[in-house]
Each structure stands twice: as C-alpha cells, then as structure tokens.
Design a protein around this motif. Sequence first.
Motif, PDB file in Angstrom:
ATOM      1  N   GLY A  97      42.503   8.458 -15.138  1.00 14.19           N
ATOM      2  CA  GLY A  97      42.072   7.119 -14.781  1.00 14.19           C
ATOM      3  C   GLY A  97      42.858   6.089 -15.563  1.00 14.19           C
ATOM      4  N   VAL A  98      43.214   4.996 -14.927  1.00 13.64           N
ATOM      5  CA  VAL A  98      43.875   3.881 -15.601  1.00 13.64           C
ATOM      6  C   VAL A  98      43.059   2.634 -15.303  1.00 13.64           C
ATOM      7  CG1 VAL A  98      45.958   2.475 -15.818  1.00 13.64           C
ATOM      8  CG2 VAL A  98      46.156   4.944 -15.419  1.00 13.64           C
ATOM      9  N   VAL A  99      42.613   1.957 -16.355  1.00 10.03           N
ATOM     10  CA  VAL A  99      41.826   0.735 -16.196  1.00 10.03           C
ATOM     11  C   VAL A  99      42.726  -0.457 -16.502  1.00 10.03           C
ATOM     12  CG1 VAL A  99      39.764  -0.525 -16.863  1.00 10.03           C
ATOM     13  CG2 VAL A  99      39.769   1.985 -16.925  1.00 10.03           C
ATOM     14  N   GLY A 100      42.922  -1.302 -15.498  1.00  7.85           N
ATOM     15  CA  GLY A 100      43.813  -2.444 -15.632  1.00  7.85           C
ATOM     16  C   GLY A 100      45.011  -2.261 -14.728  1.00  7.85           C
ATOM     17  N   ALA A 101      45.116  -3.126 -13.720  1.00 11.53           N
ATOM     18  CA  ALA A 101      46.207  -2.994 -12.746  1.00 11.53           C
ATOM     19  C   ALA A 101      47.243  -4.088 -12.894  1.00 11.53           C
ATOM     20  CB  ALA A 101      45.630  -3.000 -11.323  1.00 11.53           C
ATOM     21  N   ALA A 124      49.798  -0.781 -14.195  1.00 13.49           N
ATOM     22  CA  ALA A 124      50.451  -0.217 -13.010  1.00 13.49           C
ATOM     23  C   ALA A 124      51.599   0.691 -13.406  1.00 13.49           C
ATOM     24  CB  ALA A 124      50.940  -1.339 -12.104  1.00 13.49           C
ATOM     25  N   SER A 125      52.339   0.292 -14.444  1.00  9.17           N
ATOM     26  CA  SER A 125      53.460   1.108 -14.913  1.00  9.17           C
ATOM     27  C   SER A 125      52.963   2.450 -15.461  1.00  9.17           C
ATOM     28  CB  SER A 125      54.232   0.338 -15.986  1.00  9.17           C
ATOM     29  OG  SER A 125      55.377   1.037 -16.398  1.00  9.17           O
ATOM     30  N   ILE A 126      51.845   2.424 -16.203  1.00 10.38           N
ATOM     31  CA  ILE A 126      51.271   3.666 -16.731  1.00 10.38           C
ATOM     32  C   ILE A 126      50.773   4.544 -15.588  1.00 10.38           C
ATOM     33  CG2 ILE A 126      49.371   4.609 -18.100  1.00 10.38           C
ATOM     34  CD1 ILE A 126      49.632   2.101 -19.894  1.00 10.38           C
ATOM     35  N   ASP A 186      40.485  -1.863 -11.498  1.00 15.00           N
ATOM     36  CA  ASP A 186      40.688  -3.221 -11.997  1.00 15.00           C
ATOM     37  C   ASP A 186      39.521  -4.083 -11.521  1.00 15.00           C
ATOM     38  OD1 ASP A 186      43.258  -4.902 -13.188  1.00 15.00           O
ATOM     39  OD2 ASP A 186      41.976  -6.145 -11.898  1.00 15.00           O
ATOM     40  N   SER A 187      39.164  -5.079 -12.319  1.00 18.84           N
ATOM     41  CA  SER A 187      38.091  -5.988 -11.898  1.00 18.84           C
ATOM     42  C   SER A 187      38.473  -6.749 -10.642  1.00 18.84           C
ATOM     43  CB  SER A 187      37.764  -6.973 -13.027  1.00 18.84           C
ATOM     44  OG  SER A 187      38.934  -7.696 -13.409  1.00 18.84           O
ATOM     45  N   ASP A 188      39.787  -6.912 -10.440  1.00 16.70           N
ATOM     46  CA  ASP A 188      40.302  -7.508  -9.204  1.00 16.70           C
ATOM     47  C   ASP A 188      40.614  -6.360  -8.243  1.00 16.70           C
ATOM     48  OD1 ASP A 188      41.806  -8.645  -7.160  1.00 16.70           O
ATOM     49  OD2 ASP A 188      42.861 -10.029  -8.488  1.00 16.70           O
ATOM     50  N   HIS A 189      39.673  -6.041  -7.367  1.00 12.95           N
ATOM     51  CA  HIS A 189      39.829  -4.881  -6.492  1.00 12.95           C
ATOM     52  C   HIS A 189      41.069  -4.981  -5.625  1.00 12.95           C
ATOM     53  CE1 HIS A 189      35.176  -4.317  -6.755  1.00 12.95           C
ATOM     54  NE2 HIS A 189      35.792  -4.046  -7.878  1.00 12.95           N
ATOM     55  N   ARG A 190      41.373  -6.181  -5.177  1.00 10.77           N
ATOM     56  CA  ARG A 190      42.540  -6.351  -4.304  1.00 10.77           C
ATOM     57  C   ARG A 190      43.829  -6.022  -5.048  1.00 10.77           C
ATOM     58  NH1 ARG A 190      44.119 -11.873  -0.905  1.00 10.77           N
ATOM     59  NH2 ARG A 190      46.055 -11.054   0.002  1.00 10.77           N
ATOM     60  N   ALA A 205      44.199  -0.267 -20.080  1.00 11.97           N
ATOM     61  CA  ALA A 205      45.383  -1.106 -20.271  1.00 11.97           C
ATOM     62  C   ALA A 205      45.064  -2.537 -19.851  1.00 11.97           C
ATOM     63  CB  ALA A 205      46.555  -0.554 -19.456  1.00 11.97           C
ATOM     64  N   VAL A 206      43.918  -3.026 -20.343  1.00 12.59           N
ATOM     65  CA  VAL A 206      43.512  -4.387 -20.002  1.00 12.59           C
ATOM     66  C   VAL A 206      44.091  -5.348 -21.037  1.00 12.59           C
ATOM     67  CG1 VAL A 206      41.432  -3.592 -18.822  1.00 12.59           C
ATOM     68  CG2 VAL A 206      41.315  -4.161 -21.262  1.00 12.59           C
ATOM     69  N   VAL A 207      43.738  -6.619 -20.905  1.00 13.76           N
ATOM     70  CA  VAL A 207      44.295  -7.665 -21.756  1.00 13.76           C
ATOM     71  C   VAL A 207      44.043  -7.361 -23.236  1.00 13.76           C
ATOM     72  CG1 VAL A 207      42.186  -9.053 -21.623  1.00 13.76           C
ATOM     73  CG2 VAL A 207      44.379 -10.169 -22.087  1.00 13.76           C
ATOM     74  N   GLU A 208      44.972  -7.784 -24.090  1.00 13.51           N
ATOM     75  CA  GLU A 208      44.927  -7.487 -25.529  1.00 13.51           C
ATOM     76  C   GLU A 208      43.908  -8.395 -26.226  1.00 13.51           C
ATOM     77  OE1 GLU A 208      46.857  -5.144 -28.753  1.00 13.51           O
ATOM     78  OE2 GLU A 208      46.413  -4.927 -26.646  1.00 13.51           O
ATOM     79  N   ASP A 209      42.638  -8.107 -25.961  1.00 13.78           N
ATOM     80  CA  ASP A 209      41.537  -8.876 -26.528  1.00 13.78           C
ATOM     81  C   ASP A 209      40.450  -7.896 -26.950  1.00 13.78           C
ATOM     82  OD1 ASP A 209      38.697 -10.180 -25.932  1.00 13.78           O
ATOM     83  OD2 ASP A 209      40.068 -11.809 -26.490  1.00 13.78           O
ATOM     84  N   MET A 210      40.009  -7.985 -28.204  1.00 17.30           N
ATOM     85  CA  MET A 210      39.077  -6.999 -28.734  1.00 17.30           C
ATOM     86  C   MET A 210      37.782  -6.944 -27.930  1.00 17.30           C
ATOM     87  SD  MET A 210      38.280  -4.611 -30.874  1.00 17.30           S
ATOM     88  CE  MET A 210      39.325  -4.624 -32.351  1.00 17.30           C
ATOM     89  N   ASP A 211      37.223  -8.093 -27.574  1.00 18.01           N
ATOM     90  CA  ASP A 211      35.955  -8.100 -26.846  1.00 18.01           C
ATOM     91  C   ASP A 211      36.099  -7.454 -25.465  1.00 18.01           C
ATOM     92  OD1 ASP A 211      34.703  -9.336 -28.964  1.00 18.01           O
ATOM     93  OD2 ASP A 211      34.992 -11.361 -28.169  1.00 18.01           O
ATOM     94  N   VAL A 212      37.191  -7.792 -24.779  1.00 14.17           N
ATOM     95  CA  VAL A 212      37.412  -7.237 -23.442  1.00 14.17           C
ATOM     96  C   VAL A 212      37.609  -5.729 -23.528  1.00 14.17           C
ATOM     97  CG1 VAL A 212      38.908  -7.258 -21.418  1.00 14.17           C
ATOM     98  CG2 VAL A 212      38.364  -9.405 -22.584  1.00 14.17           C
ATOM     99  N   LYS A 213      38.433  -5.296 -24.457  1.00 15.90           N
ATOM    100  CA  LYS A 213      38.693  -3.859 -24.576  1.00 15.90           C
ATOM    101  C   LYS A 213      37.438  -3.107 -25.015  1.00 15.90           C
ATOM    102  CE  LYS A 213      43.704  -3.885 -25.426  1.00 15.90           C
ATOM    103  NZ  LYS A 213      44.094  -3.042 -24.281  1.00 15.90           N
ATOM    104  N   ALA A 214      36.646  -3.721 -25.889  1.00 18.42           N
ATOM    105  CA  ALA A 214      35.411  -3.069 -26.332  1.00 18.42           C
ATOM    106  C   ALA A 214      34.464  -2.833 -25.162  1.00 18.42           C
ATOM    107  CB  ALA A 214      34.736  -3.907 -27.411  1.00 18.42           C
TER     108      ALA A 214
END
Length: 657
Positions: A279-283, A288-290, A305-309, A349-358
């Motif tokens: 599974g890869v979280v974050g498109a 996408a590269s991963i 991804d939270s953005d399904h499209r 592989a989401v945005v480099e933010d501690m709260d979001v990644k947590a």
Amino acid sequence: MVVIIDHAPVNAGGHGVRAGMADALQQAGQTPGLEGVVLVGAGGTFISGSDVREFTGAIADPSLPQVIETVEQCPVPVVAAIDGYALGGGLELALACDARVATSTAVLGLPEVTLGMVPGAGGTQRLPRAVGRVRAIELICSGRRFAAPDALRWGFLAAVTSASELLSTAIDLVRAQPGKSSLAGLPCPDEGGAAVTAAVGTAARRARGRPAALKAIDLVVRAGSEPLAELLAEERATFNELRLSEEAAALRHLFFAERAAGKAPDLSEIEPTLVRRVGVVGAGSMGASIAELFARESFEVMLLDSDHRRAEEQAVCIRRDLAEKGIEAQMHAVHRVHELAECELVVEAVVEDMDVKADVVASVDRVLTGDAVLATNTSYLDIDLLAQHTEHPDRLLGMHFFNPATRMPLLEIIRGEATSPMTLATALTMARKLGKKPVIARVGEGFIANRMFSAYRRHCEYLLLDGASPRLVDEAMLAFGFPMGPFAVADLSGLDIAYAMRQRLSAGRDPRARYVEIPDRLCEAGRLGVKTGAGYYRYGPGLSQGQDDPITDKVIESARRRHGTLGAEPPSADTIAWIAVAAIVNEAALLLEEGVARNGDDVDVAAVNGFGFPRHHGGPVWWARNIPRTELEQYLHLVAAAEGVTHERGDLDKLLN
C-alpha cells in the motif's frame, strides 16, 4: 568434455577457479577423440566476475589472459554455457570461446570502468568484434549490464534457451562447430566513421575526464585496426596500472561498502515477512513514484489518497507507462484505509508534516494485521515520535526514498527505538528487490544523506556571503567531480522545498547562528528555480542552462552589505571545493558520534548514492582518510570560521580510524 565451474556462492573468478580451468583445458587438449569442451557454471551462474580482492596486489598465475590463451589454443571447440551472471572476467572468458549459448534470464556485462579500470583480458578487443565498436564503447564505458535476448539479437550469442536445456544445447552446439572460430580472428563490423565518432563523443562527455573510460574508448576505437597482440598487451598493461590507482581503490571501497551497508549482524537468523501486496498512502509526485517502483517489480500495489480522483489518475498513468515498457502492472487506486488491510507493507508518502503523518500512521496501523510493516517516507521527522501514535510501534520504521524514487539508488532504512528485527529485515529485503542501495540509519534530523547535504549547502551559501558567486561555487564543485553544482541543483529541485524546511525550523534556530537569507529573498521574490524561470540563475527558451542574473547579484550584494562582507575577495576554486567537502566530512563525524550512522562506510554509500558525492573519491570518509591530516585540519578550521560560534566540531579521530 563438460567443465563445471563450482566456486560458491557466486563463482568469482579467483586464482583457484583460473587454475582449475587451465588444468581442465590442458587435459582436454591432450584427450584423443574429444569433440569439444563446454564451460558451464554450477549454482545457477557462470562467472560473476573476478575476485575484486585480488586487484590490490600481484595477481598469481595463471592470470585470466593465460587461461584465455589456453581456450584459444585448445585444439577442439570450446563453448560457454551461460546462466545467471557472466560479468567482467566471466564475460571475457566467454568472448574467448568459439561460441556462446545462454539462458533467457542470463545477465552479461563488463563493469570494469565503474571500478576505475579497463577490461584486462581482451574485453576491449573481442567485444567490438562481436557487437561492433559503437555498442562496445557504450557497454564498456557505462558498465551497463545487458540481457541474453539482446546479446542474441546483436549476434553475440548463438542461442538462447531454458536453464533445463542449457547444457544439452551447448553440447549440440559443440558438435555443430566446424572447428575453431575465435573472435580474435574476425574484423570489427563496418559501422561507418560518423557513427563511431558520435559514440566516442557521447562516451567521452559522460566520462567527464575519468581516465578508465577515456582509455577504454581509445582501446575500443583501435580494435581491428592495429595488431591484436599489441593491443591486448597494452590493454593488460593499462588494466594493471589503473587497478593500483587511487581512483580504483576508492571505487573498490564503495563496491564492498555498498554490499555491506544493507546487512545487520542481529538479522542473520530473522525470517522477513513475505510481501506480495504493497500500500502507498499519498498520490503526489513522491507517492506516485514509489507506487510505480513497486508495481514495476511485480508487486500488487494499492494507492490511497484523500483526493480520490488524483489517486485514480496516477494509477491509470502508472499502468499506462509501465505497459509501454511491457510490464502489466497490478496497480489499483483505493478510497478507504481499510482497503489496505491485506497489505504486508504500507508506505506513507504524504506531506512532510508531523500532525498529518501521525494521523496517517495511526489509521493505517489500526487496519494492518500480523507481521505487516508500516513505513514512513519522511525526510526529516522523528520516527520515534511518530511511533507513539501507533499501537504497534515495533512494525514502524522509515523507508526514506530519494526523489525520483524510480531512479535514485539510495534508500535509507531508519530503525526506530521500537522497530523489531523482523520489520527491519523485511525493509532491507524490499530494498534489494527494488534494486536499491540500502543504508541503515538511526533517528536524527535529516538522517544521513540529507544531514550531510544540508551542511554542504549551508557552507556553499556562506561562500556567497564571503565573496564567491553562484557560478564560481558551482564550477568548483563540478571540477571536484559532483554531477551538478549546489545552486544549479537548488534551482532544479525548487528553492521552495528548502525554504519550507527553514521556516519549519526557524523557531528553534539559535539567534547567534550565522544565517544566509539569500535563498529566502529569492523565494520571496517568486524566484523558485527552473519551474518559475528564475532562481539563482535565469532560465528561458533557447537557454541550454541557467544564465547569470543581475537580480541575483543584487540580492547577494545586499546580503553581503548587511553582514559586513561586501568587497570580500572571492576564494579560489580549490579552496571553495575543499571547504564545501570539509563541511560534509565534519557532519559525517558528527553522525558517527551521535550514532545516526553505524560506520564510515555507510556514510560514504549514503553520500555517493544520495546526493552525488563523486564516486571516484570514494565518499567523504574515504576521501578524508586518504588526504594529509594537516590539509584536512586546515580546511576544517575554515569551516569552523565560516559557521562561527555555533559551529560544532566532529571527532576527527573517530572518523579517521
């Protein structure tokens, strides 16, 4: 007669193998009624190359050229039956045989130039006769491995077959031979002078002055036009000269360091988790590269991804791109986190933010089962803090891919305090399956590669304040051997990336620290690099590279005025390069002291494969260990002076021992 090469685990062509082959071939030549000889490797490989450890001293007889001479003087045909790998001396041996057959999965190549040498047993003379000078130049100078079906198409192999039929096909080929048919007696194919000249130009540009590649080009170009015996003697002399050079020693150091970097003593008895679904979280671009990287290696991939499209569009794009390469990707977009429940590995592989990644690791951790592994692709954040948001901290670790993940060779595996041996073993296994060069690190700001690169970039920015121009710094680092200068790299990757990191760390910055605001002012002016048409340099239609820009000069001049360095004399190119590299070395020493890096070899692998530290220097630690201590101390003093009161000096004794 079938001669089996059996020297586990990889059939390296060391002295014992050479002596055994020579004895067998001499016996064959004295056996009445013998139809021919088949050379075949045991254990699923032919010969994976020479024993690199022999290259540091005298090579005992019989040398490989002596074995090859025995092959060519053998009165009956000799056929090479190739399975697995035929690399370096293994391929040169096959080139000396009267014919060659291989399995469809066999891999061939002449990697000597990547080790600072030229092929030393006829590779520069026989390969051009088999495939032409143009292709031989590219294959030898790049060290690129090539597949058996390609070799068949080029006329290098007589047949490609299955592993089960390899030996019988080779025996049939022996019986079909009308007699001896050595490549040494053939001319090189006529490809036209223009094609050869073009190939020479391309290879020379890529060589960037490295002696092994330039000498290999010269030897290949002369193949077939001068006496073979003289060129073989010159090739061998060049090989012997180059294998004892400082550059070859540095490259051998990396050869062994890269193989050791992905191993850990406490994992020898650990069975990793079998991974089939990832599974890869974050498109976004990194996610996408991963995802593409895993799909390319035949894993079933779920992209969330939270953005399904966006996830749907990236999945379609990845399937299409891989289909064009003949790969049928098992690539799916999913919409809910519970759809990752059957994955054995999930990479966020989401945005480099501690709260979001947590939030992401917590939600994924809740749905994973069994021995599944949860990896974060963070570049800087504290994995131990992230682990506190999970119920199973033992399954969490960092898998820090470098952008773009499909191309960059380094993969930092970050071992947290709670990471289990099984989790670590699984991540290392995945790294190898993906063709990456893994390095194990502990938690620390920027881990290994980014931490060193940050120090490098910071000191290059100090050099701007202290009289150097971006162009002068970039050219100095190119001359040292970096593929690009630091300011050209910043423009290419985007100045906003580092700007965002500086903003994140600004609250904790020591007010006494020397801070270069030049890149901040460029970002605030909308100059983010190539993507906006301007950064340190100016870009536009018809410009092959960035051009010096008066606006950047004014920003630098203003900063110098504020810091009291206006009118400073620019340092020399050598001084620039040594200061910048000494800054990397000092950071490497700190990494070892803090335990973020296990040893100097890991540091070298990370620097070379993570941000382009020149391979021919062996990495920053190898470089530091092989220059005079007094010179290193001199430039470390300049590094300390440039940074000022906040400078932290690494333990040089620990680094160099």
